[in-house]
Design a protein around this motif. Structure first.
Motif, PDB file in Angstrom:
ATOM      1  N   ALA A  59      -0.257  31.118   9.676  1.00  0.00           N
ATOM      2  CA  ALA A  59      -1.510  30.771   8.996  1.00  0.00           C
ATOM      3  C   ALA A  59      -1.151  29.945   7.778  1.00  0.00           C
ATOM      4  O   ALA A  59      -0.222  30.278   7.047  1.00  0.00           O
ATOM      5  CB  ALA A  59      -2.262  32.027   8.575  1.00  0.00           C
ATOM      6  N   ILE A  60      -1.878  28.852   7.618  1.00  0.00           N
ATOM      7  CA  ILE A  60      -1.653  28.009   6.454  1.00  0.00           C
ATOM      8  C   ILE A  60      -2.911  28.039   5.616  1.00  0.00           C
ATOM      9  O   ILE A  60      -4.007  27.719   6.101  1.00  0.00           O
ATOM     10  CB  ILE A  60      -1.268  26.583   6.890  1.00  0.00           C
ATOM     11  N   VAL A  61      -2.770  28.467   4.389  1.00  0.00           N
ATOM     12  CA  VAL A  61      -3.913  28.542   3.497  1.00  0.00           C
ATOM     13  C   VAL A  61      -3.946  27.259   2.676  1.00  0.00           C
ATOM     14  O   VAL A  61      -3.042  26.995   1.885  1.00  0.00           O
ATOM     15  CB  VAL A  61      -3.814  29.780   2.577  1.00  0.00           C
ATOM     16  N   GLY A  62      -4.967  26.451   2.905  1.00  0.00           N
ATOM     17  CA  GLY A  62      -5.099  25.194   2.179  1.00  0.00           C
ATOM     18  C   GLY A  62      -4.946  24.006   3.100  1.00  0.00           C
ATOM     19  O   GLY A  62      -3.909  23.796   3.713  1.00  0.00           O
ATOM     20  N   GLY A  63      -6.021  23.215   3.215  1.00  0.00           N
ATOM     21  CA  GLY A  63      -6.002  22.030   4.071  1.00  0.00           C
ATOM     22  C   GLY A  63      -5.800  20.768   3.257  1.00  0.00           C
ATOM     23  O   GLY A  63      -6.493  19.773   3.444  1.00  0.00           O
ATOM     24  N   GLY A  64      -4.832  20.808   2.362  1.00  0.00           N
ATOM     25  CA  GLY A  64      -4.423  19.604   1.634  1.00  0.00           C
ATOM     26  C   GLY A  64      -3.202  19.008   2.315  1.00  0.00           C
ATOM     27  O   GLY A  64      -2.883  19.362   3.449  1.00  0.00           O
ATOM     28  N   PHE A  65      -2.524  18.111   1.617  1.00  0.00           N
ATOM     29  CA  PHE A  65      -1.403  17.414   2.263  1.00  0.00           C
ATOM     30  C   PHE A  65      -0.242  18.330   2.620  1.00  0.00           C
ATOM     31  O   PHE A  65       0.291  18.257   3.717  1.00  0.00           O
ATOM     32  CB  PHE A  65      -0.921  16.257   1.395  1.00  0.00           C
ATOM     33  N   ILE A  66       0.122  19.214   1.695  1.00  0.00           N
ATOM     34  CA  ILE A  66       1.256  20.111   1.971  1.00  0.00           C
ATOM     35  C   ILE A  66       0.914  20.990   3.180  1.00  0.00           C
ATOM     36  O   ILE A  66       1.705  21.123   4.109  1.00  0.00           O
ATOM     37  CB  ILE A  66       1.551  21.007   0.748  1.00  0.00           C
ATOM     38  N   GLY A  67      -0.287  21.560   3.159  1.00  0.00           N
ATOM     39  CA  GLY A  67      -0.688  22.453   4.236  1.00  0.00           C
ATOM     40  C   GLY A  67      -0.721  21.743   5.582  1.00  0.00           C
ATOM     41  O   GLY A  67      -0.233  22.263   6.585  1.00  0.00           O
ATOM     42  N   LEU A  68      -1.279  20.532   5.597  1.00  0.00           N
ATOM     43  CA  LEU A  68      -1.429  19.821   6.867  1.00  0.00           C
ATOM     44  C   LEU A  68      -0.086  19.292   7.373  1.00  0.00           C
ATOM     45  O   LEU A  68       0.182  19.295   8.583  1.00  0.00           O
ATOM     46  CB  LEU A  68      -2.450  18.691   6.726  1.00  0.00           C
ATOM     47  N   VAL A  85      -5.169  26.755  10.193  1.00  0.00           N
ATOM     48  CA  VAL A  85      -5.316  26.300   8.799  1.00  0.00           C
ATOM     49  C   VAL A  85      -6.621  26.862   8.256  1.00  0.00           C
ATOM     50  O   VAL A  85      -7.668  26.730   8.890  1.00  0.00           O
ATOM     51  CB  VAL A  85      -5.324  24.758   8.711  1.00  0.00           C
ATOM     52  N   ILE A  86      -6.545  27.491   7.094  1.00  0.00           N
ATOM     53  CA  ILE A  86      -7.736  28.067   6.468  1.00  0.00           C
ATOM     54  C   ILE A  86      -8.041  27.279   5.195  1.00  0.00           C
ATOM     55  O   ILE A  86      -7.238  27.244   4.269  1.00  0.00           O
ATOM     56  CB  ILE A  86      -7.501  29.555   6.098  1.00  0.00           C
ATOM     57  N   GLU A  87      -9.196  26.625   5.187  1.00  0.00           N
ATOM     58  CA  GLU A  87      -9.567  25.772   4.054  1.00  0.00           C
ATOM     59  C   GLU A  87     -10.885  26.257   3.471  1.00  0.00           C
ATOM     60  O   GLU A  87     -11.869  26.396   4.189  1.00  0.00           O
ATOM     61  CB  GLU A  87      -9.673  24.308   4.514  1.00  0.00           C
ATOM     62  N   ALA A  88     -10.887  26.491   2.182  1.00  0.00           N
ATOM     63  CA  ALA A  88     -12.089  27.012   1.525  1.00  0.00           C
ATOM     64  C   ALA A  88     -13.191  25.963   1.392  1.00  0.00           C
ATOM     65  O   ALA A  88     -14.379  26.277   1.426  1.00  0.00           O
ATOM     66  CB  ALA A  88     -11.726  27.556   0.144  1.00  0.00           C
ATOM     67  N   GLN A  89     -12.799  24.691   1.262  1.00  0.00           N
ATOM     68  CA  GLN A  89     -13.779  23.618   1.100  1.00  0.00           C
ATOM     69  C   GLN A  89     -14.449  23.313   2.454  1.00  0.00           C
ATOM     70  O   GLN A  89     -13.931  23.689   3.501  1.00  0.00           O
ATOM     71  CB  GLN A  89     -13.087  22.353   0.589  1.00  0.00           C
ATOM     72  N   PRO A  90     -15.572  22.582   2.407  1.00  0.00           N
ATOM     73  CA  PRO A  90     -16.274  22.282   3.673  1.00  0.00           C
ATOM     74  C   PRO A  90     -15.458  21.440   4.649  1.00  0.00           C
ATOM     75  O   PRO A  90     -15.741  21.425   5.842  1.00  0.00           O
ATOM     76  CB  PRO A  90     -17.501  21.493   3.215  1.00  0.00           C
ATOM     77  N   ARG A  91     -14.474  20.707   4.150  1.00  0.00           N
ATOM     78  CA  ARG A  91     -13.621  19.942   5.041  1.00  0.00           C
ATOM     79  C   ARG A  91     -12.211  19.898   4.476  1.00  0.00           C
ATOM     80  O   ARG A  91     -12.005  20.197   3.293  1.00  0.00           O
ATOM     81  CB  ARG A  91     -14.154  18.518   5.238  1.00  0.00           C
ATOM     82  N   ILE A  92     -11.259  19.470   5.315  1.00  0.00           N
ATOM     83  CA  ILE A  92      -9.892  19.294   4.828  1.00  0.00           C
ATOM     84  C   ILE A  92      -9.822  18.052   3.944  1.00  0.00           C
ATOM     85  O   ILE A  92     -10.705  17.192   3.976  1.00  0.00           O
ATOM     86  CB  ILE A  92      -8.880  19.165   5.997  1.00  0.00           C
ATOM     87  N   LEU A  93      -8.780  17.962   3.143  1.00  0.00           N
ATOM     88  CA  LEU A  93      -8.488  16.787   2.302  1.00  0.00           C
ATOM     89  C   LEU A  93      -9.682  16.380   1.433  1.00  0.00           C
ATOM     90  O   LEU A  93     -10.010  15.204   1.310  1.00  0.00           O
ATOM     91  CB  LEU A  93      -8.039  15.602   3.171  1.00  0.00           C
TER      92      LEU A  93
END
Lengths: 421, 104
Positions: free
Chosen positions: A149-158, A173-181
């Motif tokens: 499980a990867i928490v955070g859909g930013g660059f490092i996570g992706l 991938v678990i992203e708190a925001q409505p979309r990644i990046l």
């Protein structure tokens, strides 16, 4: 000006190492001390989320400068050392062991550390990525079939998600925001990245909050709520993982600067010449916030390899009295699977957007201000398909050019011809 | 015994530009300078093995498409951080509208 005390650089990452080398390259002849907490030679961090994890072979450090080069440049690299205090009136820094090092000018290149997930009782499955040792630890735990499980859909996570897929892991991938990046990447480009991850078998849960954490049979149980995009996990369900990597951003390392009484404002605050509130102390790279002259003096902090490199080199020259302003256009890239994304400029403003298609699915979005000025260019495509045009766009942005939108949109018009205009 | 290998047509490369040429398991970058001369180097940047043919040619300089490593493509000289290892260059000749490389 007698410069007998020496130059001290705190932080031996990309930025600090580039600065130390640049001091010598720019003719400084006195003592240079480069102090870093890690045991390694200064090394490049970009491969840590990519080849270091995904590669078939165990990774090696990619040194910014080999030991011989540091020695030839007469740079005293103190590795595994922590600076605990700066004495500004005496112009010395104090190491954890009590030793002091004097300076004429000091550079803080202390970098950033991963933001921690505010959960108590986090199990041993949880990992963060910043250092080479972190990457090795993640790498050894990856194996085909394990659940990550990867928490955070930013660059490092992706990037980690892509690398873990290459190693055969099942990835969510678990992203708190409505979309990644969400931060600094246009939606159309994030959609391409999203689609590619799904095609590669990554489950992306966006708009999902982590509400709890547990452990069962050696596996992490991440309890999530509020999902809108659901892979094989029901809304409000539990994500099970053998390994959880958290990539939710980084916080600048400012404690030393703060305790020395320097101004801190989302990072160590510097002026456009990278000087802190003390005229003998500079800061550069991930740890500092600086006014961006190209964007109306707006204060930003950039976590990017090239920024670290450029600011390190510029700070070195200013430590030697050059008085140069940092005016570089921000630029960064990300590699995931066979795609590469590049962004020049700050992609969160502008009043209109122009799209340029380059074929094979590659495209660039230009953000343009109301007065016609080109503010940013964001591109994605296979391999390095967008690299050349992004580089040309970067030069147009630096010149504050107002290119004709219809020419930007037409791939028949070479961007190089717009530069000549 | 050095053979000249045909790489491309002279018009296949725009002025101040670069293309990729692969031969016998090796990869090269072939350049046309702003003053209409032709040059060739190894294809991959000495820093991170990124192909230079996706990079930007400005005057005598080729810039790596990824990390802005810069080389003089006429001499192969590395022009500063992050690149410090020079590029290998190859003799080039143009005959009858074709570009030939000597890549022994």
């Amino acid at each position: 000006m007698a410069m007998s005390r020496g130059m001290v650089v705190i932080g031996a990452g990309e930025c600090g190492a580039r600065a130390a080398l640049a001091l010598r390259e720019n003719g400084y002849d006195g003592p240079i001390t480069l102090i870093g907490e890690e045991p390694h030679l200064p090394y490049e961090r970009p491969p840590l989320s990519k080849e270091a994890i995904a590669g078939a072979e165990a990774p090696e450090i990619k040194a910014v400068a080999a030991g011989e080069r540091l020695a030839e440049s007469r740079i005293d690299h103190l590795s595994g050392k922590t600076v605990v205090a700066i004495d500004r009136p005496a112009r010395t820094v104090t190491l954890a062991g009590g030793e002091t090092v004097p300076y004429d000018k000091l550079l803080l290149a202390t970098g950033a550390v991963p933001r921690r997930l505010p959960l108590t009782g986090s199990g041993e499955q949880m990992a963060y990525l910043r250092t080479f040792d972190d990457a090795l630890a993640i790498r050894t735990r990856l194996a085909p079939g394990i659940r990550v499980a990867i928490v955070g859909g930013g660059f490092i996570g992706l990037e980690l998600a892509a690398s873990a897929r290459k190693r055969g892991a099942a990835v969510t991938v678990i992203e708190a925001q409505p979309r990644i990046l969400m931060r600094g990447v246009p939606k159309e480009i994030a959609s391409v990245v999203h689609a590619e991850h799904e095609r590669q078998g990554v489950h992306i849960l966006s708009g999902v909050q982590i509400v709890g954490w547990g452990e069962r049979n050696g596996r992490a149980q991440i309890i999530v709520d509020g999902g809108t995009t659901v892979g094989d996990i029901a809304r409000g369900g539990t994500v099970e993982a053998d390994l959880v990597v958290v990539g939710i951003g980084a916080a600048p390392v400012t404690a030393l600067a703060e305790s020395a009484g320097l101004t801190v404002d989302n990072g160590i605050a510097v002026d456009s010449r990278l000087r802190t509130s003390d005229e003998n102390i500079f800061a550069a790279g991930d740890c500092c916030s600086f006014p961006m002259t190209l964007y109306g003096g707006r204060r930003v902090r950039l976590e990017a390899w090239r920024n670290a490199q450029e600011q390190g080199a510029l700070a070195a020259r200013n430590m030697l009295g050059a008085e140069l302003e940092h005016t570089a256009v921000p630029w960064f890239w990300s590699d995931q699977y066979d795609f590469s994304l590049q962004i020049a400029g700050l992609a969160d403003g502008g009043s209109s957007v122009v799209r340029r298609d380059l074929g094979a699915g590659a495209f660039i979005l230009f953000h343009i201000a109301a007065d016609g000025r080109l503010l940013s260019a964001s591109g994605i495509g296979p391999g390095n398909a967008v690299a050349r045009d992004i580089r040309l766009a970067e030069m147009l942005i630096a010149r504050q050019a107002r290119p004709d939108p219809s020419e930007l949109a037409s791939s028949d018009v070479k961007l190089k011809t717009l530069l000549a205009a | 015994v050095t053979d000249w290998i045909e790489a491309c047509g002279a018009d296949d490369i725009d002025e101040e530009d670069v293309i990729r040429f692969d031969h016998d398991g090796r990869s090269f970058a072939v350049y046309r300078s702003p003053d209409d001369e032709y040059f060739a180097t190894d294809g991959l940047c000495t820093h991170e093995k990124v192909h230079l043919a996706d990079g930007l040619v400005m005057g005598d300089i080729i810039e790596c498409p990824k990390h802005n490593g810069r080389f003089n493509y006429k001499t192969g000289a590395a022009k500063g951080a992050p690149v410090c290892v020079n590029l290998r260059t190859y003799p080039v000749k143009v005959e009858a509208g074709k570009v030939f490389l000597q890549i022994a």
